[in-house]
Write a protein that holds these residues in place. Structure first.
Motif, short mmCIF file in Angstrom:
data_model
loop_
_atom_site.label_atom_id
_atom_site.label_comp_id
_atom_site.label_asym_id
_atom_site.label_seq_id
_atom_site.Cartn_x
_atom_site.Cartn_y
_atom_site.Cartn_z
N ASP A 95 5.26 -4.80 -3.68
CA ASP A 95 4.49 -4.72 -2.44
C ASP A 95 4.04 -6.11 -2.00
OD1 ASP A 95 3.24 -3.18 -0.31
OD2 ASP A 95 1.32 -3.61 -1.29
N ASN A 99 6.22 -6.86 1.00
CA ASN A 99 5.37 -6.33 2.06
C ASN A 99 6.04 -5.22 2.87
OD1 ASN A 99 2.91 -6.18 3.35
ND2 ASN A 99 3.50 -7.65 4.94
N ARG A 104 8.11 -1.41 -1.98
CA ARG A 104 7.04 -0.99 -2.89
C ARG A 104 7.49 0.22 -3.67
NH1 ARG A 104 3.08 2.58 -1.48
NH2 ARG A 104 3.31 2.04 0.70
#
Length: 134
Positions: A95, A99, A104
């Motif tokens: 994550d 991002n 994630r």
């Protein structure tokens, strides 16, 4: 070999339950700390699903009563602390690095796969052992 295949299938089932419950959690609540909350929800769901499957089908373990089952679940959960940290490390790491929700989840899947392998070894040696009293 058969146990390894069944265990892998159950790990996939628990992983799917984990990731789907995370995704559902994020859809319901997207405020402050929503990712952390969703990971906690997913972890709890995956833990309960995997415990039930492992206890019944992998280790064919029967508890004497609710108190024994509670202690067994506690030991199972305790063995999962290190493996959960591995899972969380990968998920939160991906994550932070990428991002994105998809990356994630990919990190979570990788972390769960590594964690489940280690968890089996711990459970076999310390949780689902046949003894009269704990």
């Amino acid at each position: 070999m058969k146990i390894a295949l069944i265990y892998t299938i159950f790990a996939v089932i628990a992983t799917v339950a984990n990731i789907l419950s995370q995704d559902l959690s994020i859809r319901i609540y997207s405020g402050a700390y929503s990712v952390v909350f969703s990971v906690l929800v997913g972890t709890a769901v995956g833990l309960v699903v995997k415990y039930g499957l492992d206890k019944k089908y992998i280790f064919k373990y029967q508890t004497a009563d609710l108190q024994h089952d509670t202690r067994t679940f506690y030991l199972y959960s305790l063995m999962g602390i290190v493996t959960t940290l591995i899972f969380w490390g990968f998920e939160f790491g991906f994550d932070a690095l990428f991002n994105s929700k998809e990356m994630r989840y990919l990190g979570g899947i990788i972390g769960l796969a590594i964690g489940y392998y280690i968890k089996y070894q711990l459970d076999k040696r310390f949780v689902f052992i046949h003894r009269k009293s704990l």
